[in-house]
Design a protein around this motif. Structure first.
Motif, PDB file in Angstrom:
ATOM      1  N   GLU A  22       0.129 109.805  43.371  1.00  0.00           N
ATOM      2  CA  GLU A  22      -0.512 108.586  42.892  1.00  0.00           C
ATOM      3  C   GLU A  22      -1.542 108.099  43.915  1.00  0.00           C
ATOM      4  O   GLU A  22      -2.665 107.736  43.565  1.00  0.00           O
ATOM      5  N   GLU A 339       7.173 100.551  27.083  1.00  0.00           N
ATOM      6  CA  GLU A 339       6.730 101.951  27.119  1.00  0.00           C
ATOM      7  C   GLU A 339       5.237 102.049  27.407  1.00  0.00           C
ATOM      8  O   GLU A 339       4.786 102.928  28.132  1.00  0.00           O
ATOM      9  N   LYS A 340       4.467 101.097  26.838  1.00  0.00           N
ATOM     10  CA  LYS A 340       3.012 101.107  27.105  1.00  0.00           C
ATOM     11  C   LYS A 340       2.723 100.931  28.594  1.00  0.00           C
ATOM     12  O   LYS A 340       1.702 101.392  29.097  1.00  0.00           O
ATOM     13  N   GLY A 342       4.542 102.193  30.806  1.00  0.00           N
ATOM     14  CA  GLY A 342       5.114 103.354  31.490  1.00  0.00           C
ATOM     15  C   GLY A 342       6.493 103.067  32.058  1.00  0.00           C
ATOM     16  O   GLY A 342       6.914 103.668  33.042  1.00  0.00           O
ATOM     17  N   THR A 343       7.188 102.122  31.453  1.00  0.00           N
ATOM     18  CA  THR A 343       8.512 101.774  31.971  1.00  0.00           C
ATOM     19  C   THR A 343       9.460 101.529  30.797  1.00  0.00           C
ATOM     20  O   THR A 343       9.169 101.920  29.663  1.00  0.00           O
ATOM     21  N   CYS A 348      11.876  97.651  34.509  1.00  0.00           N
ATOM     22  CA  CYS A 348      10.510  97.120  34.590  1.00  0.00           C
ATOM     23  C   CYS A 348      10.318  96.324  35.881  1.00  0.00           C
ATOM     24  O   CYS A 348      11.138  95.498  36.260  1.00  0.00           O
ATOM     25  N   HIS A 350       6.848  95.405  36.492  1.00  0.00           N
ATOM     26  CA  HIS A 350       5.403  95.396  36.264  1.00  0.00           C
ATOM     27  C   HIS A 350       4.836  93.979  36.176  1.00  0.00           C
ATOM     28  O   HIS A 350       3.832  93.754  35.503  1.00  0.00           O
TER      29      HIS A 350
END
Lengths: 438, 239
Positions: A22, A339-340, A342-343, A348, A350
């Motif tokens: 990353e 999910e959008k 990425g978790t 989560c 985010h």
């Protein structure tokens, strides 16, 4: 390929490999929310020795177990009188939505405790919702005003927070909308980086004068807390007490954040467990135990955590992340939106994206609408009440008529590390690791 | 250089006779009563004088003052007939603070409104985190002036030390003398007619014609507004 044939490096784990790749793609460090991921010695590693034949327990449903907590008795004319030894920690409007801040204020008021502003000033709706509101004085001073200072029930000078002691706040552009930017005097949409040092003082001698300034501005009425991220706890607590703090707020490395470099969250500071013990010892050294109150935070989730923190000598605990979880953070709803990002629910972290699927850590109106403020209020209040009842049930079982009477003698450790850090014996032995010989 | 105020009939408060608490209580009470002017005698570097003062009261401090003079104030007019310690007028909301001598570090830190004027020099971090106030320094300023400035105006008639305007978000800085160096993301821009008018308004009352200096205007370039890989060298090498 069969799973058993796959070898995993313990150095270059899948997570380490993903992190390297990353960084290689982005050319910058990763910023995320939530707090430390790594496992650390924690209050779970302690257990209570409740009453049996040598101690007499109190009846759970009949005999009173006091929870009243008073903070700021040293210099303030109006100390904060709380019904419970649990407060709501500082989290900014900006990191959190307006509705989440209001729900926290209402829930805290319902259970008779205080809530705290954050790095972004005092929201009028939050002031209205909160019977007792602690006003943070942070290095950024976003939205800090003498008019709001006069509306505060206590002041918390933030020197650092557990997730990033020594680091400044971050709020990424997607959360810096017109209202947030206006309150903070920032350009809309900017990736806001807050300073880590206060603009008008630097060391502990200056802090002493700063505290006097705030007292003069508020006529010595309200308590002044000093919040520290847990690192060199012994010295920091002593310096803050010498500078004139009424209350020390100590945030361990499990403490949460809405956006911080991930390297900070897992590699900086010490856990809450040893931090409490060092702070209590520092206060004892200065003969200030009881005169200066200690509030601890960082990863407190359960009534058992609360009771153990009090037994180790804290006067109260402060909760941030757990209150958000109570109102729906990481709940398995709107799964497609996790999910959008990425978790997934339960994983989560985010908060920094501003795309919180449950409408808590966001400034997006559509997402915010997902948080029912009445329900969030009820859930947070229910949760806080549950913690209090759990702590009371443990205190009663230890024979205590006041949760503040819980003591170190009521605890033993399940691990060598916890014994060394908490200075309590390893279960089944008389051995306090690091203190007395085997 | 120290002018003795002509109005000897003005009410006076003597620091030699009063604790800081008593002094500020008296000042607040006088401001509430609507007393127009007060003199403060024997300040002797006292900290936290006139903190949190509101209203239009005029306060003349007859000597040098310590930290946080006029901090968190909203509306008063303060004049210091000497020098000031750290963080003069920090978080000022409205009103005016004039220092006839020098100001130490962090003058007008995080000040939201009003005006702070230093007729001498100012120490490091003058105008740090400035949020809308105007800071005018007739002399020089030390390093990191206007660090992380967010809004407002810093006018330096003399020289500016290193890293002027480092990491500023918004606002404007004018320098009439030598500029040692700019901080990260600060840049020079063209000075306009309306800027000259502003400079005249701010400096002529103190006997300085801005046209006698070659003023430069510094603003934020906005290159650090967003975390980007290409900015790596700027973040890494920032002062």
């Amino acid at each position: 390929m069969e799973r058993r044939l796959l070898n995993t490096s313990q150095t270059f784990t899948p997570e380490a490999i993903a992190a390297i790749q990353e960084s290689a793609e982005l050319g910058r460090y990763s910023i995320r929310g939530f707090g430390a991921f790594r496992n650390v010695p924690r209050l779970d590693d302690l257990v209570f020795l409740t009453a049996t034949l040598t101690r007499f327990p109190l009846e759970g449903y009949r005999e009173r177990c006091e929870t009243r907590t008073v903070l700021g008795t040293r210099f303030a004319r109006k100390p904060l009188e709380l019904s419970v030894p649990i407060t709501v920690a500082g989290m900014s409007f900006g990191a959190l939505s307006r509705t989440a801040k209001v729900a926290l204020g209402r829930a805290a008021s319902l259970v008779g405790t205080s809530t705290t502003t954050g790095d972004g000033g005092m929201l009028a709706a939050e002031r209205e919702a909160s019977a007792k509101l602690v006003y943070q004085c942070l290095p950024s001073r976003y939205g800090f005003s003498p008019a709001d200072l006069k509306k505060a029930d206590a002041i918390e000078i933030v020197v650092g927070q557990g997730a990033k002691p020594g680091g400044g706040g971050l709020l990424l552009g997607q959360k810096v909308n017109q209202v947030v930017a206006g309150m903070r005097t920032l350009p809309e949409g900017v990736d806001q980086r807050s300073p880590c040092r206060h603009p008008d003082w630097i060391g502990p001698d200056d802090l002493r004068i700063k505290i006097e300034e705030l007292r003069e501005a508020t006529d010595w009425e309200i308590p002044i807390y000093v919040k520290l991220g847990a690192t060199r706890v012994t010295d920091d607590v002593k310096l803050a007490v010498k500078a004139g703090a009424d209350v020390i707020v100590l945030d361990g490395m499990e403490g949460g954040t809405a956006a911080t470099q991930s390297t900070f969250q897992d590699h900086v500071g010490i856990p809450t467990l040893p931090a409490i013990v060092l702070a209590v010892e520092a206060l004892k050294d200065m003969d200030m135990l009881g005169e200066v109150q200690l509030v601890v935070s960082g990863g407190i989730r359960s009534g058992a955590d609360v009771a153990k923190a009090l037994a180790l000598g804290a006067d109260a605990v402060s909760l941030g992340t757990a209150t958000l979880v109570a109102m729906g953070c990481n709940k398995p709803i709107y799964v497609e939106d996790y999910e959008k990002l990425g978790t997934a629910p339960y994983h989560c972290h985010h908060c920094h994206t501003g795309l919180c699927p449950v409408g808590i850590a966001t400034q997006d109106e559509a997402l915010m609408a997902r948080l029912d403020v009445d329900q969030a209020t009820t859930h947070v209040a229910n949760y806080l009440q549950t913690l209090v009842m759990e702590a009371q049930s443990l205190a009663r079982a230890c024979g205590k008529s006041d949760v503040h009477n819980l003591e170190r003698e009521d605890l033993v450790a399940l691990t060598l590390e916890a014994s060394a850090m908490a200075r309590v014996p390893l279960a089944g032995t008389q051995w306090v690791v690091g203190q007395n010989p085997l | 250089m120290l002018d003795t105020p002509a109005q000897t009939s003005v009410l006076s408060l003597d620091c030699a006779q009063l604790t800081t608490r008593e002094l500020n209580q008296r000042l607040k009470a006088l401001a509430t009563e609507g007393i127009p002017a007060v003199r403060i005698l024997n300040p002797e570097g006292r900290h936290n004088v006139a903190v949190g003062l509101t209203g239009p009261i005029q306060v003349t401090i007859e000597g040098s003052i310590g930290y946080y003079c006029g901090g968190l104030a909203d509306g008063p007019t303060l004049e210091i007939l000497g020098s000031s310690g750290w963080s003069l007028g920090e978080n000022l909301m409205n009103g005016q603070i004039l220092v006839r001598g020098n100001a130490s570090a962090c003058a007008a830190a995080s000040a939201h409104g009003g005006r702070v004027i230093v007729l001498g020099n100012a120490g490091p971090r003058a105008g740090i985190s400035l949020k809308g106030a105007t800071l005018v320094v007739l002399g020089n300023v030390s390093y990191s002036a206007a660090f992380m400035m967010q809004a407002g105006r810093l006018i330096i008639a003399g020289d500016a030390g290193p890293n002027l305007g480092d990491s500023m978000y918004q606002g404007e800085i004018f320098v009439g003398g030598e500029l040692t160096s700019l901080g990260a993301d600060a840049c020079e821009t063209e000075i306009t007619d309306s800027d000259w008018q502003t400079l005249e308004q701010e400096l002529l009352p103190w006997g300085l014609d801005p046209h006698s200096r070659s003023f430069k205007k510094i603003v934020c370039a906005g290159e650090l507004y967003h975390f980007k890989a290409k900015d790596w060298s700027k973040w890494k090498d920032a002062y």
